[in-house]
Design a protein around this motif. Structure first.
Motif, PDB file in Angstrom:
ATOM      1  N   LYS A  59       0.850  -1.194   0.000  1.00  0.00           N
ATOM      2  CA  LYS A  59       0.000   0.000   0.000  1.00  0.00           C
ATOM      3  C   LYS A  59       0.881   1.237   0.000  1.00  0.00           C
ATOM      4  O   LYS A  59       1.706   1.426   0.893  1.00  0.00           O
ATOM      5  N   PHE A  86     -11.345   9.535  -0.456  1.00  0.00           N
ATOM      6  CA  PHE A  86     -11.709   8.577   0.603  1.00  0.00           C
ATOM      7  C   PHE A  86     -11.642   9.244   1.962  1.00  0.00           C
ATOM      8  O   PHE A  86     -12.485   9.018   2.824  1.00  0.00           O
ATOM      9  N   ARG A  87     -10.635  10.060   2.153  1.00  0.00           N
ATOM     10  CA  ARG A  87     -10.460  10.667   3.475  1.00  0.00           C
ATOM     11  C   ARG A  87     -11.594  11.621   3.792  1.00  0.00           C
ATOM     12  O   ARG A  87     -11.933  11.812   4.955  1.00  0.00           O
ATOM     13  N   ARG A 141       1.269  10.016   5.936  1.00  0.00           N
ATOM     14  CA  ARG A 141       1.375   8.580   6.186  1.00  0.00           C
ATOM     15  C   ARG A 141       2.686   7.971   5.661  1.00  0.00           C
ATOM     16  O   ARG A 141       2.812   6.763   5.533  1.00  0.00           O
ATOM     17  N   GLN A 175       3.159   4.030   5.115  1.00  0.00           N
ATOM     18  CA  GLN A 175       2.826   3.598   3.758  1.00  0.00           C
ATOM     19  C   GLN A 175       4.061   3.729   2.868  1.00  0.00           C
ATOM     20  O   GLN A 175       4.966   4.499   3.143  1.00  0.00           O
ATOM     21  N   LYS A 231      -2.250  -1.585  -3.814  1.00  0.00           N
ATOM     22  CA  LYS A 231      -3.103  -0.399  -3.752  1.00  0.00           C
ATOM     23  C   LYS A 231      -2.270   0.866  -3.833  1.00  0.00           C
ATOM     24  O   LYS A 231      -1.297   0.960  -3.099  1.00  0.00           O
ATOM     25  N   SER A 249     -10.310   5.674  -4.363  1.00  0.00           N
ATOM     26  CA  SER A 249     -11.239   6.790  -4.515  1.00  0.00           C
ATOM     27  C   SER A 249     -10.798   7.805  -5.575  1.00  0.00           C
ATOM     28  O   SER A 249     -11.613   8.261  -6.374  1.00  0.00           O
ATOM     29  N   TYR A 270     -15.314   1.225  -6.510  1.00  0.00           N
ATOM     30  CA  TYR A 270     -16.593   1.912  -6.296  1.00  0.00           C
ATOM     31  C   TYR A 270     -17.517   1.735  -7.496  1.00  0.00           C
ATOM     32  O   TYR A 270     -18.698   2.030  -7.415  1.00  0.00           O
TER      33      TYR A 270
END
Ligand code: PBG
Length: 327
Positions: A200, A209-210, A222, A226, A253, A279, A318
């Motif tokens: 990720k 998304f956040r 992050r 990440q 991802k 997203s 999605y």
């Protein structure tokens, strides 16, 4: 004459492209609804379907509404749904993530009661539940690895107690797959599989998304947990480690920006491979289509077909219900 020198006009590639029937016959990549996972956001309340501005077509749902979408997922034959929770209150340690009455635990119970055969996946992370928005707990200004792993294990067990079919840790702490496996086994859930977000990346494409999950970090970013976008060999190492720790399914991802890594992982590891069309990948297509810049349906199919062609067996997107409706 050797076959390889049988060039034009013998070899005419357009012959098999001439009609729809011929094109269908030689189609190499096929996507089935059973390979698609639909991400859903669940919040407290009733009759709630609060649209997420940055993700057209995506909403925060109360449990009663979530059940409706779960029924839709089942009737479309989707592979499953993955649940993200929006808690009533956030705190330093993300308590609602591992509360028996936490929103995701309530949602799992309701969906399993209404649609028992639908595969329900729990995203296991703390970022939606912490007031600082990080995926673990903070100690001395840093995300503390091992105490975070402990709470992630606890979260997985609470989801399993609620009846989740599969847990998906997305936090990127070291050793969390082993920690979660141990916690699940000790809790009597050795049958619950783990799908880890193994590779990720610290990606700009998680932006929308956040907003949907209310999980933007309140300080820093992050990058200490990440992965750096520049590192492909490291991604292979992350996947290997998660498999060694007991991951049953591994994931890459984001998906579109990592097609090369999906292919490498597919060729290298013999286990089921997932990819998350995140997203931002979805929002880009939606936004461009809204402005008349491209055809949404075609862009949706092309992007998801490319992810499958690269080697992903399972795709989180999605677009899942829209795709399945057209199959
Ligand atoms: C939580 C989590 C994130 C996503 C899935 N799980 C956000 C993040 O890591 O910041 C991103 C999904 C998406 O963008 O669609 N750790």
């Amino acid at each position: 004459m050797s076959p390889s020198s049988a060039q034009f006009p013998i070899r005419r590639m357009r012959r098999l492209r001439r009609t729809a029937a011929l094109r269908r016959l030689v189609q190499e990549t096929h996507i089935a609804p059973s390979q698609l996972i639909w991400p859903l956001f669940v919040a407290h309340g009733e009759g709630l379907r609060r649209p997420v501005a940055s993700l057209p077509g995506v909403a925060q749902l109360s449990v009663d509404q979530l059940v409706k979408d779960a029924e839709r997922a089942a009737s479309l034959g989707l592979g499953g749904i993955i649940l993200f929770g929006i808690p009533a209150t956030k705190d330093g340690t993300g308590s609602e993530a591992y509360d028996d009455q936490g929103i995701v635990q309530q949602a799992i119970r309701a969906v399993k009661r209404a649609v028992p055969d639908l595969l329900v996946i729990g995203d296991v992370c703390l970022c939606e539940y912490t007031d600082h928005g990080h995926c673990g707990v903070i100690r001395d200004g840093e995300v503390d690895n091992d105490s975070s792993v402990y709470l992630l294990g606890k979260t997985a067990v609470m989801q399993a107690r609620a009846g989740v079919d599969l847990v998906a840790p997305s936090d990127m702490m070291d050793g969390r797959v082993a920690g979660i496996r141990k916690a699940l086994d000790a809790g009597g859930f050795s049958h619950v599989p783990i799908m880890s977000y193994a590779a990720k990346f610290a990606s700009a494409f998680y932006g929308p998304f956040r907003e949907a999950a209310g999980s933007t970090p309140q300080f820093g970013d992050r990058q200490t947990y990440q992965m750096a976008v520049s590192n492909g060999d490291e991604a292979m190492k992350e996947i290997q480690l998660d498999l060694d720790e007991g991951a049953d399914i591994v994931m890459v991802k984001p998906a579109g920006p990592c097609l090369d890594l999906i292919r490498r992982a597919k060729e290298r590891f013999g286990s089921p491979l997932g990819a998350y069309q995140v997203s931002g990948e979805y929002a880009m297509i939606k936004a461009a289509a809204e402005r008349g810049m491209l055809d949404e349906t075609k862009a949706m199919w092309e992007s998801v077909t490319a992810i499958h062609r690269a080697g992903a067996d399972i795709i989180l997107t999605y677009f899942a219900p829209d795709l399945a409706e057209q199959m």
